[in-house]
Design a protein around this motif. Structure first.
Motif, PDB file in Angstrom:
ATOM      1  N   VAL A 434       0.839  -1.202   0.000  1.00 50.90           N
ATOM      2  CA  VAL A 434       0.000   0.000   0.000  1.00 50.90           C
ATOM      3  C   VAL A 434       0.871   1.248   0.000  1.00 50.90           C
ATOM      4  O   VAL A 434       1.733   1.406   0.862  1.00 50.90           O
ATOM      5  CB  VAL A 434      -0.941   0.009   1.230  1.00 50.90           C
ATOM      6  N   LYS A 435       0.653   2.117  -0.970  1.00 49.66           N
ATOM      7  CA  LYS A 435       1.381   3.381  -1.027  1.00 49.66           C
ATOM      8  C   LYS A 435       0.704   4.444  -0.171  1.00 49.66           C
ATOM      9  O   LYS A 435       1.354   5.191   0.547  1.00 49.66           O
ATOM     10  CB  LYS A 435       1.473   3.872  -2.469  1.00 49.66           C
ATOM     11  N   GLY A 436      -0.639   4.501  -0.265  1.00 53.03           N
ATOM     12  CA  GLY A 436      -1.335   5.542   0.483  1.00 53.03           C
ATOM     13  C   GLY A 436      -2.819   5.274   0.595  1.00 53.03           C
ATOM     14  O   GLY A 436      -3.383   4.420  -0.103  1.00 53.03           O
ATOM     15  N   ILE A 437      -3.439   6.008   1.504  1.00 50.88           N
ATOM     16  CA  ILE A 437      -4.874   5.937   1.738  1.00 50.88           C
ATOM     17  C   ILE A 437      -5.401   7.364   1.703  1.00 50.88           C
ATOM     18  O   ILE A 437      -4.792   8.274   2.282  1.00 50.88           O
ATOM     19  CB  ILE A 437      -5.179   5.307   3.107  1.00 50.88           C
ATOM     20  N   PHE A 438      -6.526   7.583   1.009  1.00 50.49           N
ATOM     21  CA  PHE A 438      -7.080   8.932   0.989  1.00 50.49           C
ATOM     22  C   PHE A 438      -8.595   8.868   0.770  1.00 50.49           C
ATOM     23  O   PHE A 438      -9.150   7.824   0.424  1.00 50.49           O
ATOM     24  CB  PHE A 438      -6.423   9.802  -0.081  1.00 50.49           C
ATOM     25  N   THR A 458      -2.080   1.394  -4.329  1.00 46.11           N
ATOM     26  CA  THR A 458      -0.943   0.486  -4.182  1.00 46.11           C
ATOM     27  C   THR A 458       0.284   1.098  -4.852  1.00 46.11           C
ATOM     28  O   THR A 458       0.178   2.058  -5.620  1.00 46.11           O
ATOM     29  CB  THR A 458      -1.256  -0.890  -4.792  1.00 46.11           C
ATOM     30  N   ASN A 459       1.440   0.510  -4.580  1.00 44.91           N
ATOM     31  CA  ASN A 459       2.688   1.094  -5.077  1.00 44.91           C
ATOM     32  C   ASN A 459       2.858   0.976  -6.586  1.00 44.91           C
ATOM     33  O   ASN A 459       3.742   1.624  -7.155  1.00 44.91           O
ATOM     34  CB  ASN A 459       3.884   0.448  -4.367  1.00 44.91           C
ATOM     35  N   ASN A 460       2.036   0.167  -7.238  1.00 46.22           N
ATOM     36  CA  ASN A 460       2.107   0.109  -8.703  1.00 46.22           C
ATOM     37  C   ASN A 460       1.174   1.130  -9.362  1.00 46.22           C
ATOM     38  O   ASN A 460       0.990   1.122 -10.572  1.00 46.22           O
ATOM     39  CB  ASN A 460       1.789  -1.298  -9.209  1.00 46.22           C
ATOM     40  N   GLY A 461       0.573   2.010  -8.544  1.00 43.97           N
ATOM     41  CA  GLY A 461      -0.257   3.088  -9.071  1.00 43.97           C
ATOM     42  C   GLY A 461      -1.735   2.793  -9.151  1.00 43.97           C
ATOM     43  O   GLY A 461      -2.530   3.690  -9.439  1.00 43.97           O
ATOM     44  N   GLU A 462      -2.136   1.543  -8.917  1.00 44.83           N
ATOM     45  CA  GLU A 462      -3.559   1.206  -8.974  1.00 44.83           C
ATOM     46  C   GLU A 462      -4.315   1.847  -7.812  1.00 44.83           C
ATOM     47  O   GLU A 462      -3.790   1.989  -6.709  1.00 44.83           O
ATOM     48  CB  GLU A 462      -3.745  -0.309  -8.916  1.00 44.83           C
ATOM     49  N   LEU A 518      -0.744  -6.256   8.289  1.00 45.50           N
ATOM     50  CA  LEU A 518      -0.781  -4.804   8.500  1.00 45.50           C
ATOM     51  C   LEU A 518       0.123  -4.170   7.456  1.00 45.50           C
ATOM     52  O   LEU A 518       1.329  -4.401   7.443  1.00 45.50           O
ATOM     53  CB  LEU A 518      -0.302  -4.435   9.905  1.00 45.50           C
ATOM     54  N   PHE A 519      -0.467  -3.400   6.566  1.00 50.41           N
ATOM     55  CA  PHE A 519       0.296  -2.683   5.549  1.00 50.41           C
ATOM     56  C   PHE A 519       0.399  -1.219   5.969  1.00 50.41           C
ATOM     57  O   PHE A 519      -0.610  -0.502   5.995  1.00 50.41           O
ATOM     58  CB  PHE A 519      -0.386  -2.788   4.185  1.00 50.41           C
ATOM     59  N   GLU A 520       1.603  -0.787   6.321  1.00 52.87           N
ATOM     60  CA  GLU A 520       1.812   0.598   6.749  1.00 52.87           C
ATOM     61  C   GLU A 520       1.998   1.485   5.531  1.00 52.87           C
ATOM     62  O   GLU A 520       2.643   1.096   4.556  1.00 52.87           O
ATOM     63  CB  GLU A 520       3.000   0.682   7.693  1.00 52.87           C
ATOM     64  N   ALA A 521       1.421   2.684   5.566  1.00 53.13           N
ATOM     65  CA  ALA A 521       1.405   3.546   4.384  1.00 53.13           C
ATOM     66  C   ALA A 521       1.332   5.005   4.809  1.00 53.13           C
ATOM     67  O   ALA A 521       1.517   5.343   5.978  1.00 53.13           O
ATOM     68  CB  ALA A 521       0.215   3.176   3.499  1.00 53.13           C
ATOM     69  N   ARG A 522       1.043   5.880   3.839  1.00 48.26           N
ATOM     70  CA  ARG A 522       0.890   7.310   4.105  1.00 48.26           C
ATOM     71  C   ARG A 522      -0.551   7.732   3.852  1.00 48.26           C
ATOM     72  O   ARG A 522      -1.224   7.204   2.973  1.00 48.26           O
ATOM     73  CB  ARG A 522       1.799   8.144   3.183  1.00 48.26           C
ATOM     74  N   SER A 523      -0.984   8.710   4.628  1.00 49.09           N
ATOM     75  CA  SER A 523      -2.276   9.343   4.393  1.00 49.09           C
ATOM     76  C   SER A 523      -2.076  10.420   3.329  1.00 49.09           C
ATOM     77  O   SER A 523      -1.266  11.331   3.504  1.00 49.09           O
ATOM     78  CB  SER A 523      -2.796   9.966   5.695  1.00 49.09           C
TER      79      SER A 523
END
Length: 543
Positions: A434-438, A458-462, A518-523
């Protein structure tokens, strides 16, 4: 009492044990302003007495439990600050009986002696230095000018210049004093985001900043560089330090008694400084009082559709203790040509953005990640649980970056059956994590409904939709406020927690044994991603 899990004990026992005595304590940082002591919190320090180095230091909230001092201690062992290697001490000394007993319980069987001593010389000296450094910090405003500056700032607030002046409509203030020729004033606030005024020391600095902001608006790092490259004095307005932030509040709706002026300086070589020295304070004071007079006298002309060509001269009294003559002659002039030039820069950038958007296909928002009938929740997990999951599940890619601030890590909980959870985890891993959550605004034009769309990138841009929440749902509104506050405390870090146990007592309240990943990411901010308001197409897909 909370204890270390077995894997953590084994990991710590593998550290080299050195023949040294460490001092540890937590203390409030003293402040010259007693009302600010709570905001400053408490400082936890671990010092290696044999080597004379600070191995770990943390700021925590005063209400944080005794676990906080253990977290700092473990980092001091495994990830020490300074030029020292990971190690565990032979002995620990503390000056608090409660801390001593707590550490004895947590660190039992670790081969570390934990003793009580009445004083801790190294930590006492360290906090004395903290106190001396704090007492030598200059005040935000020179005392002799503070009262008059605050009054001028509140007078400026009462003029509400942002109601009729946009940021590109520049007013020149000619001083010819204190090594300042002319200041170029830009009023902030018409956008409803930040309120205040910037006094640029040169027109070139103002133009460079505007051009940089327009060019680099999609890059936060470059925006920060452009911000720090400004050469200006500033006055901004915000809620008082102790007031709780509320995103629904527009500061412009508040009376002067409920807001607080802040003063400072920005310079390419100095950076940002939230204080003014004597000459700077005099410059801001005289400029602000002259501008206030000009705004009151020219309010109607400035509020007209066209930015007029106006100029006035004022004699402003200088404070008696400034060692200068008693009156300053100040000329205030509008700059329609400069304002037109800045506005054309904005229009040109907007046209280029529209052309770029027309060439780009809108990214597809997929809805095939979260299994049907999953339980979704916007909440958090305690830092103890996060540490346990990192240890047992191995998901610690961001562990060295995330500060354990606040009550825990804000998370999106997705709870489903075990087989579906495994498939979900594999799909996220295939996307690189996971790249981010918004959250992004959405609308359904068919039934005139508006939504808050929860999206995982996700980190592949999806981009995957994990939830559609009605804008007027009070439960979701409260959950979003808590999510934003928690993410602010963790400096934007959050996570996706995937758990099994969709049915039964664990539904909505998974236990440790139910947590599978648990996938840690950025808001992330939906403004940064630039998706705009997404519309439901054919009642099926959000695009």
């Amino acid at each position: 009492m909370t204890t270390l899990n077995r894997s953590t004990r084994r990991r710590l026992k593998q550290l080299n044990q050195i023949p040294s005595v460490w001092e540890g304590d937590r203390r409030p940082l003293s402040s010259s302003d007693e009302s600010d002591s709570e905001g400053k919190g408490e400082c936890i320090v671990w010092v290696d007495g044999s080597q004379g180095v600070v191995r770990g230091i943390d700021m925590v909230r005063p209400e944080s439990g005794p676990e906080a001092i253990v977290r700092t201690l473990l980092r001091a062992m495994e990830y020490p600050q300074g030029p020292v290697k990971p190690a565990r001490p032979q002995k620990i000394v503390v000056c608090d009986r409660e801390i001593q007993f707590f550490l004895r319980g947590v660190l039992q069987d670790m081969g570390i002696a934990i003793d009580y001593v009445p004083t801790l010389p190294l930590i006492d000296e360290l906090f004395r230095e903290f106190q001396e450094n704090a007492s030598t910090q200059p005040p935000q405003l020179p005392p002799q000018y503070a009262e008059r500056l605050m009054k001028a700032a509140y007078n400026f607030w009462d003029t509400a210049a942002w109601d009729f002046l946009e940021e590109h409509q520049i007013v020149a203030i000619e001083l010819n004093r204190w090594d300042i020729g002319t200041l170029y004033a830009s009023v902030m606030g018409m956008s409803g985001m930040e309120y205040g005024i910037l006094f640029y020391r040169s027109l070139d600095s103002l133009k460079r900043f505007r051009a940089s902001v327009l060019q680099e608006e999609e890059s936060l790092d470059k925006l920060e560089d452009a911000f720090l490259a400004q050469d200006c004095l500033f006055v901004t307005f915000d809620l008082p330090g102790e007031a709780e932030e509320d995103e629904d509040i527009n500061l412009a709706d508040l009376p002067a008694s409920e807001i607080e002026p802040n003063f400072g300086n920005i310079h390419p070589l100095e950076g940002l400084r939230s204080s003014l020295f004597e000459e700077e304070a005099l410059v801001v004071l005289i400029a602000l009082e002259a501008l206030n007079r000009f705004l009151r006298a020219s309010h109607r002309q400035l509020a007209s559709e066209m930015f007029p060509n106006l100029n006035s001269r004022y004699r402003i009294p200088i404070p008696e203790d400034s060692d200068t003559t008693q009156m300053a002659s100040v000329k205030v002039t509008t700059l329609p040509e400069v304002s037109k030039e800045l506005f054309e820069m904005i229009e040109l950038e907007d046209e280029e953005d529209e052309q770029l958007l027309s060439r780009k296909a809108m990214p597809t928002l997929r809805d095939d990640l979260v299994p049907e009938n999953s339980f979704l929740s916007i909440g958090m997990v305690s830092w103890e649980t996060v540490e346990h999951l990192r240890t047992t599940l191995g998901d610690d890619l961001l562990a060295d970056k995330i500060e354990t601030a606040g009550d825990g890590l804000p998370v999106i909980l997705i709870q489903t059956s075990r087989p579906k959870a495994k498939t979900l985890i594999e799909k996220i891993q295939a996307g690189g994590g996971v790249k981010g959550i918004f959250f992004n605004p959405g609308e359904d034009p068919f039934n005139d409904s508006s939504y808050d769309l929860g999206i995982i990138q996700t980190n592949n841009g999806e981009m995957y939709l994990f939830g559609e929440f009605m804008d007027d749902d009070p439960v979701h509104q409260e959950a979003r406020k808590k999510w934003d506050r928690r993410c602010k405390k963790t400096k934007g870090y959050c996570g996706v927690l995937i758990a099994r146990g969709l049915m039964g007592a664990s539904r909505g309240n998974p236990q440790l044994q139910d947590m599978m990943a648990l996938f840690e990411a950025r808001s992330l901010s939906h403004q940064d991603l630039g998706l705009g308001t997404l519309q439901r197409m054919l009642q099926i897909d959000w695009e």
